[in-house]
Motif scaffolding. Structure first.
Motif, PDB file in Angstrom:
ATOM      1  N   ARG A   9       0.862  -1.193   0.000  1.00 33.68           N
ATOM      2  CA  ARG A   9       0.000   0.000   0.000  1.00 33.68           C
ATOM      3  C   ARG A   9       0.888   1.230   0.000  1.00 33.68           C
ATOM      4  N   ASP A  10       0.341   2.338  -0.442  1.00 37.77           N
ATOM      5  CA  ASP A  10       1.095   3.592  -0.490  1.00 37.77           C
ATOM      6  C   ASP A  10       1.327   4.096   0.929  1.00 37.77           C
ATOM      7  N   VAL A  11       2.265   5.015   1.083  1.00 37.77           N
ATOM      8  CA  VAL A  11       2.589   5.579   2.390  1.00 37.77           C
ATOM      9  C   VAL A  11       1.393   6.399   2.870  1.00 37.77           C
ATOM     10  N   HIS A  12       1.035   6.186   4.116  1.00 36.64           N
ATOM     11  CA  HIS A  12      -0.082   6.937   4.689  1.00 36.64           C
ATOM     12  C   HIS A  12       0.473   8.127   5.461  1.00 36.64           C
ATOM     13  N   LEU A  13       0.044   9.335   5.070  1.00 37.07           N
ATOM     14  CA  LEU A  13       0.463  10.543   5.782  1.00 37.07           C
ATOM     15  C   LEU A  13      -0.487  10.790   6.942  1.00 37.07           C
TER      16      LEU A  13
END
Length: 151
Positions: A9-13
């Protein structure tokens, strides 16, 4: 297990910071602005109180004088007192020089207008009420102006 793949999954900010409560710098800025506002209001109130005191002093002094000639004499005396606080040498001026000082560079109400009666009106036996009232009104405004210049 080499063949098992994990879903990436993409990086969660993290969520953006909320506007409340403000950072400490904003609290300091607010406190400084309130302090400046408080000082401005206090100075304005103090000036208004002093102005009202000077106005009441002038009016009470004129009310105590009997007759238009005495009121003109009292107005002249109050003007000399106020001028003395500004510059002790000004109180020694006589005649036209005194009237030019009272004009203060803002017209010629004293040297050429209704204020001329201040020269000798206090020494006359009789003075008409209308010119005396106009001269006292001019004297009142100049008195307040001189007192406001005083520090």
């Amino acid at each position: 297990m080499i063949g098992t793949s994990l879903p990436l999954r993409d990086v969660h900010l993290p969520a953006a910071p909320g506007w409340w409560p403000p950072a400490p710098g904003w609290w300091l800025l607010l406190a400084a602005m309130l302090l400046v506002l408080l000082v401005v209001v206090a100075v304005r109130v103090r000036r208004q109180r002093r102005r009202r005191r000077w106005e009441s002093l002038f009016e009470a002094s004129l009310a105590a004088a009997a007759g238009p000639a005495a009121r003109i004499g009292m107005a002249s005396e109050l003007l000399r007192r106020a001028a003395r606080h500004r510059d002790p040498q000004v109180a020694l001026l006589q005649g036209e020089a005194w009237l030019r000082f009272l004009d203060g560079g803002q017209g010629h109400d004293f040297s050429e207008g209704d204020g001329r009666v201040l020269l000798d009106g206090g020494f006359r036996r009789e003075v008409d009420d209308a010119p005396a009232a106009r001269a006292c009104a001019l004297a009142r405004s100049r008195f307040i102006g001189l007192m406001e210049l005083r520090r």
